[in-house]
Enzyme design. Structure first.
Site, PDB file in Angstrom:
ATOM      1  CD  GLU A 220      -2.778  -1.389   0.176  1.00 50.32           C
ATOM      2  OE1 GLU A 220      -2.944  -0.415  -0.598  1.00 50.32           O
ATOM      3  OE2 GLU A 220      -3.377  -2.462   0.037  1.00 50.32           O
ATOM      4  CB  CYS A 254      -1.179   7.049   1.620  1.00 49.06           C
ATOM      5  SG  CYS A 254      -2.573   6.051   2.187  1.00 49.06           S
TER       6      CYS A 254
END
Length: 474
Positions: A220, A254
Site C-alpha cells: 500500500e 497517502c
C-alpha cells in the site's frame, strides 16, 4: 549499527518467526469462534485505552487533536473489526465449484486456508490504524502476525508493543520495534505473506527483500492522487471537501488530494472558495488546536523546500490560512495553494504528504485525462461534478487504486470495498473480502466419485477411449 548487533536482531526475529510457525503447525487453523474472540479482544482494549492512544499520538506529532485521532484512527479500527466479525462465517464457508459433465458425481470446492505467519510493516502517518487494520484482517484470516511499526512514531510504537504483548502471546502476535536496520532485517524474513504501507521508494526495497524468499507482498504505497473538478462542479462544496481531505492530519495521508485539475476560467473562483473553506475548518488558522503538526523537522524542511523550489521556478505561492498562533517551536506548517506549476518543479514530481495544494488548469476534459494518464497510476482519484458523460470519461479512461466521487477520502472507510493501489501506487488489497483473501490461500479440492470415466483415459486404450477423446475435443 555494528554487524554483531545486526546478527543479533536477525537471530531474535528469526526465533520469533520460528516460534509462530511452530505454533501454527501445532494448533492448525483457528476456529471461527477463536477468530471472533481475538477480534473482540482487540476492539475492547482499543476502546478501553483510547485516552492512552490519544496521548501517544499527540506526543508523536507534537500536536494531534483527540478528535482527529478518534475519527481517523479509532473509528476505522472499530468499524473494520465489526465488519470482519459479521462476515467471517460466510468467508470461511467452503465455496462449491462446478464440475464438468464428464466428472459427474465428483465434487469440487474451494476453502480459504490461513497462510501461516504474516509480516506487517506499518507507517508513521496513521501509526495506530494502519497497524491494527491489517493486523485484524490477518487475524480474521486465521494467521499469526509479526508487526513492525514505524520508528518515527515511537510513543505509539511503544504503546502498540505493550498493548499487544499483554493481549496475545508472542506466538500469536509479536511486535518488533527498532529503526530502519531492524525494518530491513524484518523485510528479509521468510514470511508466508508480507504487507507494507509506506512510500513507493521503500516499497521497492521491501519487495526486493521479500523476493529473496519468494514471499508474496501486499504493498500500500502512495503517489500523486488527483482531483478533477468537472465543468459543472459546485466549487464551494468541492473546496470544503478538498480542504478537509487535504488538511486532515496536515496532509500526511497517502490518499490525500495531491493536486487539483480545474478549468482555466474557474481557477480563481476555486482558490477563493478553498481559502474560505479553510477559514471555516480552522478559524484560528494553524493556531487551531485541531490543526495537526508535521511529524518531524526533517519532513517539515522537505515541505518548505518544495515551496522554495516551486517559487524559484516561477510558481505563485498563495497563503490560504493564517500562520500565526502556532508557537515558535511548533512543527505546524501553514497551508498554501500553488498556481502556475510546471513539471520541472519537485512539488509536481514527488508525493507531497503535507498541506500544499498545487492547482493545475485545463482547457477541456481531454486535457485533464491526458495529464493524469501521462503520470504514474495514483492510489486514489477524486471527481467533482454531475453524473454525465464527463464523469464517465474520467472514471473509465483513467486508472487508479480507488475513486471517490463528490468527496475525498471516503472510499477508504467503505469496509466492503477493496483498498489498494496499482502500478507504482501498490499491489494487492487488505479491505473487504479481498483483504481476507489476500491473507488466505484459496485451496481447491476435488473429490472423485467412486464411479467415474477416468478409467477410459488410462491404458489399455480401446474404442471407448477414442469415443471419450472425440467427446472431449468437440
Amino acid at each position: 549499527m555494528t554487524a554483531q548487533v545486526l546478527v543479533k536482531d536477525e537471530f531474535l526475529l528469526s526465533r520469533i518467526l520460528s516460534r509462530q510457525r511452530a505454533a501454527f503447525d501445532r494448533d492448525g487453523a483457528p476456529s471461527l469462534a477463536q477468530r471472533k474472540a481475538d477480534l473482540k479482544k482487540l476492539k475492547t482494549v482499543v476502546l478501553a485505552r483510547s485516552s492512552e492512544i490519544e496521548a501517544a499520538l499527540n506526543a508523536d506529532f507534537g500536536n494531534r487533536s483527540a478528535y482527529e485521532t478518534r475519527i481517523m484512527e479509532l473509528v476505522p479500527i472499530v468499524q473494520t473489526i465489526n465488519y470482519l466479525r459479521r462476515n467471517l462465517k460466510a468467508w470461511m464457508r467452503p465455496e462449491r465449484r462446478r464440475v464438468a459433465i464428464h466428472f459427474a458425481g465428483a465434487r469440487a470446492y474451494v476453502v480459504q486456508q490461513p497462510l501461516g505467519v504474516v509480516g506487517i510493516i506499518s507507517p508513521w502517518n496513521y501509526p495506530l490504524s494502519l497497524a491494527l487494520i491489517p493486523l485484524a484482517t490477518a487475524l480474521a484470516a486465521g494467521n499469526r502476525v509479526m508487526l513492525k511499526p514505524s520508528e518515527l512514531a515511537p510513543a505509539t510504537s511503544t504503546f502498540l508493543k505493550r498493548m499487544l504483548d499483554e493481549l496475545y502471546g508472542e506466538d500469536r502476535v509479536a511486535v518488533v520495534t527498532g529503526g530502519a536496520d531492524v525494518g530491513a532485517t524484518f523485510a528479509s524474513l521468510p514470511f508466508d505473506h508480507l504487507a507494507f504501507t509506506g512510500s513507493t521508494a521503500v516499497g521497492k526495497f521491501v519487495m526486493k527483500k521479500a523476493a529473496e524468499n519468494l514471499v508474496p507482498v501486499t504493498l500500500e504505497l502512495g503517489g500523486k492522487s488527483p482531483v478533477v473538478l468537472g465543468p459543472d462542479a459546485d466549487l464551494e462544496t468541492a473546496a470544503t471537501r478538498i480542504a478537509y481531505g487535504k488538511l486532515a492530519n496536515a496532509g500526511q495521508t497517502c490518499i490525500a488530494p495531491d493536486y487539483v485539475l480545474v478549468k482555466d476560467e474557474h481557477a480563481e473562483a476555486f482558490l477563493s472558495a478553498y481559502r474560505e473553506a479553510i477559514a471555516k475548518l480552522y478559524p484560528n488558522g494553524i493556531g487551531s488546536d485541531t490543526y495537526t503538526s508535521v511529524i518531524s523537522m526533517r519532513h517539515l524542511e522537505r515541505l518548505r523546500d518544495l515551496i522554495t523550489d516551486a517559487k524559484k521556478k516561477g510558481a505563485r505561492i498563495v497563503d490560504v490560512a493564517s500562520a500565526s498562533g502556532a508557537g515558535a517551536q511548533s512543527r505546524k506548517l501553514a497551508p498554501v495553494a500553488i498556481l502556475g506549476v510546471t513539471d520541472d518543479m519537485a512539488v509536481m514530481r514527488e508525493e507531497i504528504f503535507g498541506p500544499l495544494l498545487p492547482i493545475v488548469t485545463y482547457r477541456d476534459i481531454e486535457t485533464a485525462i491526458s495529464f493524469i494518464n501521462d503520470r504514474p497510476r495514483p492510489l486514489a482519484l477524486y471527481y467533482f461534478g454531475g453524473d454525465g458523460e464527463t464523469r464517465r470519461s474520467v472514471l473509465t479512461r483513467t486508472t487508479s487504486g480507488n475513486v471517490t466521487v463528490n468527496d475525498t477520502l471516503m472510499h477508504y472507510v467503505q469496509n466492503a470495498l477493496p483498498f489498494g493501489g496499482i502500478g507504482s501506487s501498490g499491489m494487492g488489497a487488505y479491505h473487504g473480502p479481498e483483504g481476507f483473501k489476500s491473507f488466505s490461500h484459496a485451496k481447491g479440492i476435488f473429490v472423485q466419485s467412486r464411479w467415474n470415466f477416468g478409467g477410459l483415459l488410462r491404458p489399455p486404450f480401446n474404442r471407448l477411449t477414442d469415443m471419450a477423446i472425440r467427446y472431449l475435443l468437440w
